[in-house]
Design an enzyme around this catalytic site. Structure first.
Site, PDB file in Angstrom:
ATOM      1  N   SER A  63       0.884  -1.320  -0.201  1.00  0.00           N
ATOM      2  CA  SER A  63       0.095   0.173   0.030  1.00  0.00           C
ATOM      3  C   SER A  63       0.913   1.311   0.106  1.00  0.00           C
ATOM      4  CB  SER A  63      -1.077   0.194   1.415  1.00  0.00           C
ATOM      5  OG  SER A  63      -1.699  -1.206   1.412  1.00  0.00           O
TER       6      SER A  63
HETATM    7  N1  SAH Z   1      -1.327  -3.633   3.383  1.00  0.00           N
HETATM    8  C1  SAH Z   1      -0.616  -4.497   2.530  1.00  0.00           C
HETATM    9  C2  SAH Z   1      -1.547  -4.354   1.241  1.00  0.00           C
HETATM   10  C3  SAH Z   1      -1.489  -5.761   0.342  1.00  0.00           C
HETATM   11  S1  SAH Z   1      -2.358  -5.602  -1.088  1.00  0.00           S
HETATM   12  C4  SAH Z   1       0.663  -4.057   2.072  1.00  0.00           C
HETATM   13  O1  SAH Z   1       1.049  -2.917   2.603  1.00  0.00           O
HETATM   14  O2  SAH Z   1       1.665  -4.617   1.767  1.00  0.00           O
HETATM   15  C5  SAH Z   1      -3.916  -6.453  -0.502  1.00  0.00           C
HETATM   16  C6  SAH Z   1      -3.650  -7.851  -0.015  1.00  0.00           C
HETATM   17  O3  SAH Z   1      -4.924  -8.523   0.165  1.00  0.00           O
HETATM   18  C7  SAH Z   1      -3.111  -8.811  -1.271  1.00  0.00           C
HETATM   19  O4  SAH Z   1      -2.046  -9.618  -0.755  1.00  0.00           O
HETATM   20  C8  SAH Z   1      -4.133  -9.804  -1.464  1.00  0.00           C
HETATM   21  O5  SAH Z   1      -3.852 -11.114  -1.983  1.00  0.00           O
HETATM   22  C9  SAH Z   1      -5.050  -9.880   0.099  1.00  0.00           C
HETATM   23  N2  SAH Z   1      -6.504 -10.365  -0.258  1.00  0.00           N
HETATM   24  C10 SAH Z   1      -7.347 -10.024  -1.349  1.00  0.00           C
HETATM   25  N3  SAH Z   1      -8.465 -10.573  -0.725  1.00  0.00           N
HETATM   26  C11 SAH Z   1      -8.376 -11.503   0.376  1.00  0.00           C
HETATM   27  C12 SAH Z   1      -8.935 -12.158   1.044  1.00  0.00           C
HETATM   28  N4  SAH Z   1     -10.098 -12.607   0.905  1.00  0.00           N
HETATM   29  N5  SAH Z   1      -8.451 -12.805   2.235  1.00  0.00           N
HETATM   30  C13 SAH Z   1      -7.148 -12.387   2.669  1.00  0.00           C
HETATM   31  N6  SAH Z   1      -6.590 -11.767   1.854  1.00  0.00           N
HETATM   32  C14 SAH Z   1      -6.930 -11.099   0.822  1.00  0.00           C
END
Ligand code: SAH
Length: 207
Positions: free
Chosen positions: A54
């Site tokens: 993010s």
């Molecule tokens: N705050 C994190 C953002 C990662 S992007 C950072 O800064 O790195 C969002 C993440 O949500 C991705 O890795 C994606 O695989 C995950 N995601 C999407 N749907 C999901 C679900 N149903 N359960 C768990 N994770 C999920």
């Protein structure tokens, strides 16, 4: 170039505890080798498997709105790189972080537990839409992926007077950041500005 803390302050994030937590987590550890030069820029960066770490100012804004206290058990959906997980671990008593992609789950778990030696985090490989019924209810819930509707099961796992922060899809191009305060008798929904997140998806990816 401005420091991430200066970027936060410019965006109106003045909460001292949040700024200190962000300062304690070096974003360079969470960014892949090819994007190390972008580690301190206020932009999302690819982390593989079609996902992104993010944008720092969005992490700051969401964390500020979550109003985490050191007695709180926090549920985070979408571990991704683990950057927000690490920030939250400096504010909360315990963080439960759920990710659906095994590769990202293992990578973040290894980095944060083995290399950064944080201890107050449980990493779970699961579909976060289901929440974590065995560990519920939670004081705070934060979701880093966008859904069309507020996931019901998660709202049910939030304590009364708890706060949930999540991006909600408005249409093909737009998402808004929503703050939910589970007050009684009525739940309060507050819309903050536009954001851009990857979609919240069902099921687990085992490779
Ligand atoms: N705050 C994190 C953002 C990662 S992007 C950072 O800064 O790195 C969002 C993440 O949500 C991705 O890795 C994606 O695989 C995950 N995601 C999407 N749907 C999901 C679900 N149903 N359960 C768990 N994770 C999920």
């Amino acid at each position: 170039m401005k420091s991430l803390i200066e970027v936060m302050k410019d965006r109106g994030i003045n909460d001292q505890a949040v700024l200190e937590a962000i300062e304690k987590v070096d974003r360079i550890n969470f960014v892949p080798e090819a994007f190390k030069h972008c580690a301190y820029s206020d932009m999302p960066v690819p982390i593989g498997s079609g996902q992104t770490i993010s944008q720092p100012s969005v992490v700051g804004l969401m964390t500020k709105e979550l109003e985490v206290e050191n007695t709180h058990r926090v549920l985070e959906i979408g571990t991704g790189s683990g950057y927000l997980t690490a920030v939250l671990s400096h504010l909360a008593k315990h963080v439960y972080s759920v990710e659906r992609i095994k590769r990202l789950h293992l990578q973040a778990k290894n980095l944060i537990l083995n290399q950064l030696k944080r201890r107050n985090i449980s990493f779970v490989l699961s579909d976060g839409m289901l929440g974590l019924p065995d560990a519920a209810p939670f004081d705070r819930i934060i979701i880093s992926a966008a859904s069309k509707e507020v996931p019901r099961k998660l709202l049910n796992q939030l304590k009364v007077n708890g706060i949930m922060v999540l991006p909600v899809v408005e249409n093909e191009w737009q998402q808004k950041l929503v703050i939910i305060k589970k007050t009684e008798p009525e739940i309060e929904f507050i819309e903050i500005g536009p954001v851009r997140f990857v979609p919240l998806l069902e099921g687990v990816v085992l490779n």
